[in-house]
Design a protein around this motif. Sequence first.
Motif, PDB file in Angstrom:
ATOM      1  N   THR A 158       0.808  -1.227   0.000  1.00 36.50           N
ATOM      2  CA  THR A 158       0.000   0.000   0.000  1.00 36.50           C
ATOM      3  C   THR A 158       0.841   1.277   0.000  1.00 36.50           C
ATOM      4  O   THR A 158       0.279   2.377   0.062  1.00 36.50           O
ATOM      5  N   GLY A 159       2.166   1.174  -0.080  1.00 42.28           N
ATOM      6  CA  GLY A 159       2.990   2.375   0.022  1.00 42.28           C
ATOM      7  C   GLY A 159       3.988   2.524  -1.111  1.00 42.28           C
ATOM      8  O   GLY A 159       4.351   1.564  -1.791  1.00 42.28           O
ATOM      9  N   LEU A 160       4.446   3.765  -1.340  1.00 42.01           N
ATOM     10  CA  LEU A 160       5.515   4.077  -2.276  1.00 42.01           C
ATOM     11  C   LEU A 160       6.826   4.147  -1.510  1.00 42.01           C
ATOM     12  O   LEU A 160       6.970   4.956  -0.581  1.00 42.01           O
ATOM     13  N   ILE A 161       7.769   3.292  -1.876  1.00 41.82           N
ATOM     14  CA  ILE A 161       9.031   3.173  -1.152  1.00 41.82           C
ATOM     15  C   ILE A 161      10.106   3.973  -1.892  1.00 41.82           C
ATOM     16  O   ILE A 161      10.374   3.738  -3.072  1.00 41.82           O
ATOM     17  N   VAL A 162      10.733   4.903  -1.186  1.00 42.55           N
ATOM     18  CA  VAL A 162      11.746   5.780  -1.762  1.00 42.55           C
ATOM     19  C   VAL A 162      13.052   5.005  -1.899  1.00 42.55           C
ATOM     20  O   VAL A 162      13.478   4.302  -0.968  1.00 42.55           O
ATOM     21  N   ASN A 163      13.695   5.155  -3.056  1.00 40.03           N
ATOM     22  CA  ASN A 163      14.940   4.433  -3.327  1.00 40.03           C
ATOM     23  C   ASN A 163      16.179   5.312  -3.175  1.00 40.03           C
ATOM     24  O   ASN A 163      17.291   4.812  -3.112  1.00 40.03           O
ATOM     25  N   GLU A 164      15.976   6.632  -3.119  1.00 36.17           N
ATOM     26  CA  GLU A 164      17.114   7.552  -3.067  1.00 36.17           C
ATOM     27  C   GLU A 164      16.762   8.745  -2.187  1.00 36.17           C
ATOM     28  O   GLU A 164      15.694   9.322  -2.302  1.00 36.17           O
ATOM     29  N   THR A 165      17.676   9.097  -1.301  1.00 39.63           N
ATOM     30  CA  THR A 165      17.470  10.224  -0.400  1.00 39.63           C
ATOM     31  C   THR A 165      17.467  11.543  -1.178  1.00 39.63           C
ATOM     32  O   THR A 165      18.271  11.739  -2.097  1.00 39.63           O
ATOM     33  N   GLY A 166      16.554  12.455  -0.798  1.00 43.49           N
ATOM     34  CA  GLY A 166      16.493  13.753  -1.449  1.00 43.49           C
ATOM     35  C   GLY A 166      15.177  14.450  -1.215  1.00 43.49           C
ATOM     36  O   GLY A 166      14.326  13.986  -0.436  1.00 43.49           O
ATOM     37  N   LEU A 167      15.008  15.596  -1.895  1.00 47.93           N
ATOM     38  CA  LEU A 167      13.768  16.360  -1.799  1.00 47.93           C
ATOM     39  C   LEU A 167      12.759  15.826  -2.805  1.00 47.93           C
ATOM     40  O   LEU A 167      13.082  15.656  -3.985  1.00 47.93           O
ATOM     41  N   TYR A 168      11.528  15.606  -2.342  1.00 46.59           N
ATOM     42  CA  TYR A 168      10.470  15.070  -3.184  1.00 46.59           C
ATOM     43  C   TYR A 168       9.216  15.921  -3.040  1.00 46.59           C
ATOM     44  O   TYR A 168       8.902  16.394  -1.945  1.00 46.59           O
ATOM     45  N   PHE A 169       8.534  16.083  -4.173  1.00 45.25           N
ATOM     46  CA  PHE A 169       7.197  16.657  -4.119  1.00 45.25           C
ATOM     47  C   PHE A 169       6.212  15.497  -4.032  1.00 45.25           C
ATOM     48  O   PHE A 169       6.178  14.628  -4.906  1.00 45.25           O
ATOM     49  N   VAL A 170       5.406  15.511  -2.969  1.00 44.63           N
ATOM     50  CA  VAL A 170       4.437  14.441  -2.712  1.00 44.63           C
ATOM     51  C   VAL A 170       3.035  15.015  -2.883  1.00 44.63           C
ATOM     52  O   VAL A 170       2.754  16.123  -2.404  1.00 44.63           O
ATOM     53  N   TYR A 171       2.151  14.280  -3.564  1.00 38.89           N
ATOM     54  CA  TYR A 171       0.791  14.760  -3.782  1.00 38.89           C
ATOM     55  C   TYR A 171      -0.202  13.610  -3.669  1.00 38.89           C
ATOM     56  O   TYR A 171       0.146  12.442  -3.869  1.00 38.89           O
ATOM     57  N   SER A 172      -1.434  13.968  -3.320  1.00 38.81           N
ATOM     58  CA  SER A 172      -2.500  12.974  -3.222  1.00 38.81           C
ATOM     59  C   SER A 172      -3.841  13.668  -3.430  1.00 38.81           C
ATOM     60  O   SER A 172      -4.083  14.754  -2.884  1.00 38.81           O
ATOM     61  N   MET A 173      -4.692  13.029  -4.225  1.00 43.96           N
ATOM     62  CA  MET A 173      -6.057  13.501  -4.450  1.00 43.96           C
ATOM     63  C   MET A 173      -7.019  12.367  -4.125  1.00 43.96           C
ATOM     64  O   MET A 173      -6.822  11.237  -4.572  1.00 43.96           O
ATOM     65  N   VAL A 174      -8.060  12.681  -3.340  1.00 40.62           N
ATOM     66  CA  VAL A 174      -9.090  11.695  -3.000  1.00 40.62           C
ATOM     67  C   VAL A 174     -10.448  12.297  -3.319  1.00 40.62           C
ATOM     68  O   VAL A 174     -10.746  13.439  -2.941  1.00 40.62           O
ATOM     69  N   TYR A 175     -11.244  11.515  -4.037  1.00 35.63           N
ATOM     70  CA  TYR A 175     -12.595  11.931  -4.414  1.00 35.63           C
ATOM     71  C   TYR A 175     -13.592  11.256  -3.472  1.00 35.63           C
ATOM     72  O   TYR A 175     -13.764  10.040  -3.491  1.00 35.63           O
ATOM     73  N   PHE A 176     -14.219  12.060  -2.623  1.00 32.58           N
ATOM     74  CA  PHE A 176     -15.240  11.555  -1.693  1.00 32.58           C
ATOM     75  C   PHE A 176     -16.628  11.756  -2.306  1.00 32.58           C
ATOM     76  O   PHE A 176     -16.921  12.801  -2.877  1.00 32.58           O
ATOM     77  N   ARG A 177     -17.506  10.769  -2.127  1.00 29.45           N
ATOM     78  CA  ARG A 177     -18.900  10.900  -2.550  1.00 29.45           C
ATOM     79  C   ARG A 177     -19.712   9.834  -1.808  1.00 29.45           C
ATOM     80  O   ARG A 177     -19.199   8.801  -1.395  1.00 29.45           O
ATOM     81  N   TRP A 178     -20.991  10.161  -1.657  1.00 30.41           N
ATOM     82  CA  TRP A 178     -21.874   9.192  -1.010  1.00 30.41           C
ATOM     83  C   TRP A 178     -23.319   9.490  -1.410  1.00 30.41           C
ATOM     84  O   TRP A 178     -23.639  10.583  -1.882  1.00 30.41           O
ATOM     85  N   LYS A 179     -24.163   8.507  -1.213  1.00 30.73           N
ATOM     86  CA  LYS A 179     -25.548   8.609  -1.668  1.00 30.73           C
ATOM     87  C   LYS A 179     -26.432   9.402  -0.713  1.00 30.73           C
ATOM     88  O   LYS A 179     -27.549   9.786  -1.067  1.00 30.73           O
ATOM     89  N   SER A 180     -25.964   9.646   0.503  1.00 29.57           N
ATOM     90  CA  SER A 180     -26.744  10.436   1.456  1.00 29.57           C
ATOM     91  C   SER A 180     -25.800  11.270   2.312  1.00 29.57           C
ATOM     92  O   SER A 180     -24.605  10.982   2.397  1.00 29.57           O
ATOM     93  N   CYS A 181     -26.358  12.299   2.950  1.00 29.09           N
ATOM     94  CA  CYS A 181     -25.546  13.216   3.758  1.00 29.09           C
ATOM     95  C   CYS A 181     -25.575  12.781   5.215  1.00 29.09           C
ATOM     96  O   CYS A 181     -26.602  12.881   5.891  1.00 29.09           O
ATOM     97  N   GLU A 182     -24.443  12.315   5.687  1.00 30.42           N
ATOM     98  CA  GLU A 182     -24.321  11.940   7.104  1.00 30.42           C
ATOM     99  C   GLU A 182     -23.538  12.988   7.884  1.00 30.42           C
ATOM    100  O   GLU A 182     -23.562  12.995   9.113  1.00 30.42           O
ATOM    101  N   ASN A 183     -22.814  13.822   7.157  1.00 34.18           N
ATOM    102  CA  ASN A 183     -22.113  14.961   7.749  1.00 34.18           C
ATOM    103  C   ASN A 183     -21.087  14.565   8.805  1.00 34.18           C
ATOM    104  O   ASN A 183     -20.795  15.334   9.716  1.00 34.18           O
ATOM    105  N   ASN A 184     -20.526  13.369   8.656  1.00 31.37           N
ATOM    106  CA  ASN A 184     -19.403  13.003   9.522  1.00 31.37           C
ATOM    107  C   ASN A 184     -18.134  13.649   8.979  1.00 31.37           C
ATOM    108  O   ASN A 184     -17.989  13.809   7.760  1.00 31.37           O
ATOM    109  N   PRO A 185     -17.185  14.043   9.815  1.00 25.35           N
ATOM    110  CA  PRO A 185     -15.957  14.695   9.335  1.00 25.35           C
ATOM    111  C   PRO A 185     -15.204  13.806   8.351  1.00 25.35           C
ATOM    112  O   PRO A 185     -15.075  12.596   8.562  1.00 25.35           O
ATOM    113  N   LEU A 186     -14.733  14.437   7.300  1.00 27.93           N
ATOM    114  CA  LEU A 186     -13.901  13.743   6.320  1.00 27.93           C
ATOM    115  C   LEU A 186     -12.438  14.071   6.593  1.00 27.93           C
ATOM    116  O   LEU A 186     -12.080  15.240   6.768  1.00 27.93           O
ATOM    117  N   SER A 187     -11.614  13.047   6.601  1.00 20.43           N
ATOM    118  CA  SER A 187     -10.176  13.267   6.793  1.00 20.43           C
ATOM    119  C   SER A 187      -9.397  12.548   5.693  1.00 20.43           C
ATOM    120  O   SER A 187      -9.772  11.463   5.240  1.00 20.43           O
TER     121      SER A 187
END
Length: 251
Positions: free
Chosen positions: A149-178
Motif C-alpha cells: 500500500t505504500g511508495l518506497i523511496v529508493n534515493e534520499t532527497g527532496l520530493y514533491f508528494v501529492y495525493s487527491m481523494v474523491y469523496f462521494r456518497w448517496k446520502s448526507c451523514e455529515n461526519n468529518p472527512l479526513s
Amino acid sequence: MQQNLNYVYPQIFWVDGNASPPVACSSLAGPPPVPPRQDLKRNKRRDSTSLCLFIMFLLVLLALTGVGVGIYKILQMQDELARLKELTSDGQLTPALEKRIGLPDISTEKKDMIQAAHVTGKENTNSLPLEWEDTYGRTFTAGVQYKNTGLIVNETGLYFVYSMVYFRWKSCENNPLSHTVFKRTPRYPKDMVLMEGKTTNYCTDRSMWARNSYLGAVFNLTRSDSLHVNVSNVNFVGFEESKTFFGLYKL
C-alpha cells in the motif's frame, strides 16, 4: 627559202644534289582544329552536373539505409525488452537483464536516475491505508517501488508528494472527512503524518454529495521511507483513476 622562226629552245634543269625530296602536302598541315569554346564549357558543365547528382544519390541512399537499420534495431530491442519483462514477476528489470539487452548502467547514467511514481485508485478496496493500482491505466513507477500500500523511496532527497481523494456518497451523514498522507521509516517505530486535510459541513441535506480533497508539499525523504494514504471512511471514496490518485517525484 623561208626560215622557221618558231625555234624551240631545249629546257634546261638544274639539279641540286642536296635538295630534299618532295614533301607531301599533308605533312605541312597545321594542328587539328580546336573545338569551339562553348562546346567545351557545355561538356564540362554536363559532366559536373552528372557528378553532383551521383554524389547526392549516394548520400540519400546512405541516409535511408541508416534510418532503416536504426528502426530495425529499435524494434528488435523493444521486442527483446518485452520478452524479458515477462520473465519478472513485477515487470521491473533486474540489473542482469538490463545488461543483457544493452541498457546503460542505471547507477552511472544520471539521465536514468528518475525517481517518480503515480498510482491511481483501486476498485473494491475496503482496507486502510488505501491500496493503489500500479500496473494498469495511467500509472508508472520509476526508481520508486510500490509495495504493501505504500511508495518506497529508493534515493534520499527532496520530493514533491501529492495525493487527491474523491469523496462521494448517496446520502448526507455529515461526519468529518479526513485525508492523510503519512510516512513509515525503519528509523522510527510510529507513523509520521506529513499532510492532513479535514472537512466538516460538506453537505446540507440527505441527498447525494461529492467533494475533492487535495494535498501536496515538498519533503526531505530518506532511502527506504514508505509513504501511505489514509482516509476517515473508505466507503466514501470514489476510485476513478482521474479523481483519486497518489504520487511523488524527486526534485
